[in-house]
Scaffold this motif. Structure first.
Motif, mmCIF file in Angstrom:
data_model
loop_
_atom_site.group_PDB
_atom_site.id
_atom_site.type_symbol
_atom_site.label_atom_id
_atom_site.label_comp_id
_atom_site.label_asym_id
_atom_site.label_seq_id
_atom_site.Cartn_x
_atom_site.Cartn_y
_atom_site.Cartn_z
ATOM 1 N N ASP A 58 7.859 39.010 77.492
ATOM 2 C CA ASP A 58 8.514 39.257 78.783
ATOM 3 C C ASP A 58 9.883 38.589 78.852
ATOM 4 N N LYS A 59 10.090 37.535 78.052
ATOM 5 C CA LYS A 59 11.385 36.843 78.055
ATOM 6 C C LYS A 59 11.733 36.358 76.656
ATOM 7 N N VAL A 60 13.013 36.077 76.458
ATOM 8 C CA VAL A 60 13.461 35.472 75.213
ATOM 9 C C VAL A 60 14.709 34.656 75.539
ATOM 10 N N ARG A 61 14.987 33.689 74.688
ATOM 11 C CA ARG A 61 16.188 32.867 74.888
ATOM 12 C C ARG A 61 17.102 32.952 73.670
ATOM 13 N N ALA A 62 18.403 32.733 73.903
ATOM 14 C CA ALA A 62 19.357 32.706 72.798
ATOM 15 C C ALA A 62 20.615 31.996 73.252
ATOM 16 N N ASN A 63 21.393 31.547 72.265
ATOM 17 C CA ASN A 63 22.725 31.028 72.554
ATOM 18 C C ASN A 63 23.544 32.147 73.210
ATOM 19 N N ALA A 64 24.249 31.825 74.273
ATOM 20 C CA ALA A 64 24.975 32.843 75.043
ATOM 21 C C ALA A 64 25.987 33.605 74.185
ATOM 22 N N ARG A 65 26.477 33.004 73.103
ATOM 23 C CA ARG A 65 27.468 33.698 72.265
ATOM 24 C C ARG A 65 26.881 34.914 71.557
ATOM 25 N N PHE A 66 25.560 34.982 71.460
ATOM 26 C CA PHE A 66 24.912 36.107 70.782
ATOM 27 C C PHE A 66 24.288 37.090 71.772
ATOM 28 N N VAL A 67 24.560 36.874 73.049
ATOM 29 C CA VAL A 67 24.010 37.737 74.100
ATOM 30 C C VAL A 67 25.153 38.600 74.625
ATOM 31 N N ILE A 68 24.980 39.912 74.499
ATOM 32 C CA ILE A 68 26.096 40.846 74.665
ATOM 33 C C ILE A 68 25.908 41.669 75.944
ATOM 34 N N PRO A 69 26.927 41.719 76.819
ATOM 35 C CA PRO A 69 26.813 42.601 77.985
ATOM 36 C C PRO A 69 26.664 44.056 77.544
ATOM 37 N N ILE A 70 25.811 44.804 78.202
ATOM 38 C CA ILE A 70 25.611 46.221 77.879
ATOM 39 C C ILE A 70 26.424 47.062 78.864
ATOM 40 N N PRO A 71 27.299 47.943 78.363
ATOM 41 C CA PRO A 71 28.101 48.774 79.274
ATOM 42 C C PRO A 71 27.219 49.668 80.155
ATOM 43 N N ASP A 72 27.672 49.908 81.390
ATOM 44 C CA ASP A 72 26.884 50.710 82.333
ATOM 45 C C ASP A 72 26.580 52.104 81.796
ATOM 46 N N ALA A 73 27.487 52.633 80.961
ATOM 47 C CA ALA A 73 27.322 54.012 80.491
ATOM 48 C C ALA A 73 26.152 54.170 79.525
ATOM 49 N N LEU A 74 25.649 53.070 78.987
ATOM 50 C CA LEU A 74 24.560 53.147 78.002
ATOM 51 C C LEU A 74 23.210 52.895 78.669
ATOM 52 N N ASP A 75 22.265 53.825 78.447
ATOM 53 C CA ASP A 75 20.894 53.572 78.894
ATOM 54 C C ASP A 75 20.287 52.470 78.025
ATOM 55 N N SER A 76 19.390 51.685 78.615
ATOM 56 C CA SER A 76 18.815 50.553 77.872
ATOM 57 C C SER A 76 18.053 51.017 76.639
ATOM 58 N N GLU A 77 17.327 52.151 76.754
ATOM 59 C CA GLU A 77 16.534 52.589 75.590
ATOM 60 C C GLU A 77 17.423 53.078 74.460
ATOM 61 N N HIS A 78 18.647 53.495 74.785
ATOM 62 C CA HIS A 78 19.578 53.896 73.738
ATOM 63 C C HIS A 78 20.360 52.691 73.194
#
Ligand code: ZN
Ligand code: ZN
Length: 272
Positions: free
Chosen positions: A124-144
């Protein structure tokens, strides 16, 4: 912080079963992600089976994660709670070595995987250094977006590194999980794209994904006809082949690049 609930293998090759763990205190550079989607990568299967001899159990696989930020460490300025983000294969690095400072964190001697020696994204959750966590553009569906975070970057990066452009003639070997993304990226780079497969049944799919040409690699005549024609061949398959045939398919200065790992060592005659 509450416990994280995931699905873990408790021994090599074992069924994934519910498993809880305590992630401890969120460090100042970490973010916590509430996971909505997670891709299934063949590396997850290798890790479950301990094919690489590095798995530790219990083990939660998963490294193509999309979700929302639920907590940020005190020093994290780049992300905010509620933001939709993605996390791929890597979750941390030292940040100061010669590789990290050149943007090649994947080569860092202290690099940490998302699900190697720690618990990954079938949870249900995971953690990571923020430098490896990438914002996902609104135009992309999460499953894609999720499969792009490992399979996608695996095929995109070599094309970017090798300067694929509209004058490039690109061959993609294997039309599976990596290959279907590779065809689409090569097409978007503007290249003339040739799909190579042992299965004639893949031709329709390869062309629908953007391949201009299709070669059935079981037909030696078809392979001979494309000799000396490719600038860049990306092999996505994990099976042994006569690689000399692919070398002969390259133009002068061409490149054969492996992102799939064949079981046997790659052997070539030096005069090719
Ligand atoms: Zn992967
Ligand atoms: Zn480093």
């Amino acid at each position: 912080m509450s416990q994280i609930q995931g699905l873990a293998a408790h021994a090599a090759g074992a069924e994934l079963l519910p498993f809880r763990y305590d992630p401890g205190k969120l460090t100042s550079q970490e973010v916590e992600i509430s996971i909505s989607h997670c891709g299934v990568c063949h590396s997850d299967l290798h890790l479950i089976a301990n094919d690489w001899g590095i798995s530790q159990y219990p083990f939660i696989p998963g490294h193509e994660v999309v979700g929302a930020v639920t907590a940020v460490g005190a020093d994290v300025k780049s992300l905010v709670v509620g933001q939709r983000v993605g996390l791929g294969w890597q979750s941390n690095s030292c940040g100061v070595c010669e590789w990290c400072t050149q943007g090649m964190e994947n080569l860092c001697p202290s690099a940490e995987g998302t699900c190697v020696h720690r618990h990954g994204g079938y949870a249900d959750k995971v953690r990571a250094n923020a430098r490896f966590v990438i914002p996902i553009p609104d135009a992309l569906d999460s499953e894609h977006a999720a499969p792009l975070l490992c399979a996608g970057i695996t095929v995109y990066n070599p094309m970017r590194t090798h300067g694929i452009n509209p004058s490039s003639r690109v061959g993609i070997v294997g039309i599976g999980g990596l290959g279907h993304l590779a065809i689409q990226f090569a097409r978007v780079f503007g290249a003339e794209v040739t799909a190579f497969s042992t299965s004639a049944a893949k031709e329709k799919e390869a062309r629908e994904l953007g391949a201009h040409n299709f070669i059935n690699t079981r037909e030696s005549k078809a392979m001979k006809e494309v000799a000396g024609s490719m600038d860049f061949i990306l092999s996505t398959i994990n099976a042994d082949q006569d690689w000399s045939v692919y070398i002969q398919t390259l133009r002068p200065t061409g490149t054969l690049c492996f992102v799939g790992v064949p079981p046997s060592p790659v052997s070539l005659h030096a005069s090719l």
